[in-house]
Write an enzyme that holds these catalytic residues in place. Structure first.
Site, PDB file in Angstrom:
ATOM      1  N   ARG A   1      37.208  58.018  17.969  1.00 42.85           N
ATOM      2  CA  ARG A   1      36.188  59.050  17.229  1.00 42.85           C
ATOM      3  C   ARG A   1      36.398  58.559  15.758  1.00 42.85           C
ATOM      4  NH1 ARG A   1      37.575  65.044  15.565  1.00 42.85           N
ATOM      5  NH2 ARG A   1      35.368  65.957  15.515  1.00 42.85           N
TER       6      ARG A   1
ATOM      7  N   ALA B   1      30.446  66.206  13.107  1.00 45.47           N
ATOM      8  CA  ALA B   1      31.020  65.546  14.362  1.00 45.47           C
ATOM      9  C   ALA B   1      31.778  66.574  15.003  1.00 45.47           C
ATOM     10  CB  ALA B   1      32.244  64.506  13.832  1.00 45.47           C
ATOM     11  N   SER B   2      31.087  67.064  16.132  1.00 43.84           N
ATOM     12  CA  SER B   2      31.324  68.257  16.798  1.00 43.84           C
ATOM     13  C   SER B   2      32.817  68.393  17.422  1.00 43.84           C
ATOM     14  CB  SER B   2      30.381  68.185  18.225  1.00 43.84           C
ATOM     15  OG  SER B   2      29.161  68.207  17.644  1.00 43.84           O
ATOM     16  N   MET B   3      33.223  69.379  17.533  1.00 46.17           N
ATOM     17  CA  MET B   3      34.690  69.532  18.350  1.00 46.17           C
ATOM     18  C   MET B   3      34.833  68.636  19.497  1.00 46.17           C
ATOM     19  SD  MET B   3      36.402  73.342  18.912  1.00 46.17           S
ATOM     20  CE  MET B   3      37.907  73.806  18.637  1.00 46.17           C
TER      21      MET B   3
ATOM     22  N   PHE C   1      26.127  75.303  17.317  1.00 44.85           N
ATOM     23  CA  PHE C   1      25.702  74.025  16.483  1.00 44.85           C
ATOM     24  C   PHE C   1      24.983  74.314  15.225  1.00 44.85           C
ATOM     25  CE2 PHE C   1      27.306  72.199  20.289  1.00 44.85           C
ATOM     26  CZ  PHE C   1      27.503  70.627  20.066  1.00 44.85           C
TER      27      PHE C   1
END
Length: 391
Positions: free
Chosen positions: A33, A96-98, A241
């Site tokens: 990531r 950047a999503s969880m 989101f």
């Protein structure tokens, strides 16, 4: 990279917490990531102030690397990052999503070897890389509207050895040149599901996307494409989101209120605002039945607050004053062509009469003519909210 900060450690933490399915554990352990994050990320201010504070890789590498492998969302682009000398931002535009959310959505796709996937919202490229690692580059097409984000994502993917197809364009249109797809996933919140995404998904295919309203962002939908050109499926949980840019609600509730210099006359309501906006299932239902509204809360001393709701398009707004003194009526003001609080009261009454359903009892059906929210069973209008029009 220390053992405490690595993709393998992140995968192990997610799996141990029950957020990562076994089928995805090796994939998460192989895709780093950190290599998809910009040198400056933004996190919620931790000093009680509003907005986001930057963390720079050059200035604080230990903190930056720790964040890269934490199970938390990181803002990667902001609209106003130069305010306060570049030390604070209030309007994020990409993130950047969880990781646990990424994992849950990918698991909901139920991929298998050989399936093709359309992704709406490339972002950093991390999600596309996970899909490419699992399925192969040729099976993944990703669409992103912002050319700057596309350039960064392509560079990230290339540097990590992945080469899915990345298209610059409006994700609501999908990517017909590469259709049909066995799976479709969106990584931005939608309120109107574009029919193009259903149309480009093969019969029997799955569409996973975050769905929300101005009052509740949002829930996660898992739709299955039927042979009759429709797609239908349930809410499977929560998933907030950033909005698709074409549907971002007007952010400043109070701007609509300030547009009227003289407040309307005060009346009262017997509905405690906490009953609606203190219960997530009630709030979700209100968001469906009271469309095109946003809310804000102004806090006063000793537990007092004012709830504001506004429809920017019509200039309508309402305010409800709560005072924790045991009273059973609350100060109410309404302005504009919509009596918004009357709509909230009607929505809350419907929700209570329906048995106070939880969010996961709802579902959505998408057809060429529009979309229809239902409760418990598709095609059961007697059990569905009476909506003001296609949701």
């Amino acid at each position: 990279m220390s053992p405490e900060t690595s993709p393998a450690t992140l995968a192990e933490q997610l799996a141990r917490a029950g957020h990562l399915a076994p089928a995805w554990t090796d994939t998460f352990a192989r895709v780093d990531r950190a290599r998809f994050l910009p040198d400056r990320v933004w996190i919620r201010a931790e000093d009680g102030a509003d907005g986001y504070r930057p963390v720079d890789r050059a200035a604080d590498p230990a903190r930056w690397h720790a964040l890269a492998y934490e199970d938390r969302a990181l803002v990667t682009h902001v609209e106003d990052g130069e305010s306060d000398g570049g030390t604070r931002a209030r309007v994020p535009t990409s993130s950047a999503s969880m990781p646990r959310v990424v994992a849950r959505m990918l698991d909901a796709l139920a991929v298998a070897d050989g399936v093709s996937v359309l992704e709406i919202g490339t972002g950093t490229g991390y999600n596309a890389a996970l899909l490419a690692e699992r399925l192969g580059d040729r099976q993944v097409v990703s669409v992103e509207v912002d050319p700057r984000i596309v350039d960064a994502a392509r560079a990230n993917l290339k540097s990590t050895g992945y080469a899915p197809t990345v298209v610059t364009g409006d994700g609501r249109l999908g990517s017909p040149a590469h259709a049909p797809y066995d799976r479709t996933i969106a990584t931005c919140a939608l309120h109107t599901v574009p029919y193009a995404l259903v149309e480009q998904t093969a019969p029997g295919g799955v569409v996973v996307l975050p769905w929300g309203t101005g009052l509740y962002n949002g829930v996660l939908l898992r739709l299955t494409r039927a042979g009759d050109s429709t797609a239908s499926g349930p809410v499977i949980g929560d998933s907030a989101f950033m909005w698709n840019r074409g549907e971002t609600p007007h952010r400043d509730v109070m701007a609509t209120v300030r547009a009227r210099s003289q407040p309307p006359a005060a009346t009262t309501t017997s509905l405690d605002p906490r009953s609606v906006f203190g219960d997530e299932d009630a709030t979700f239902t209100a968001g469906v039945l009271v469309p095109d509204c946003r809310y804000s809360v102004g806090h006063g001393p000793d537990g007092e607050f004012t709830l504001w709701l506004a429809d920017h398009a019509t200039g309508s707004w309402t305010s409800v004053d709560f005072v924790p003194d045991g009273r059973t009526s609350y100060g109410l003001r309404q302005h504009g062509p919509r009596a918004i609080w009357d709509e909230v009261e009607a929505a809350y009454a419907w929700w209570r009469e329906a048995g106070s359903p939880v969010r996961t009892r709802y579902g959505l059906t998408v057809t060429p003519a529009g979309q229809h929210l239902w409760l418990d069973e598709p095609g059961s209008p007697a059990r569905a909210p009476r909506l003001p029009g296609p949701v």
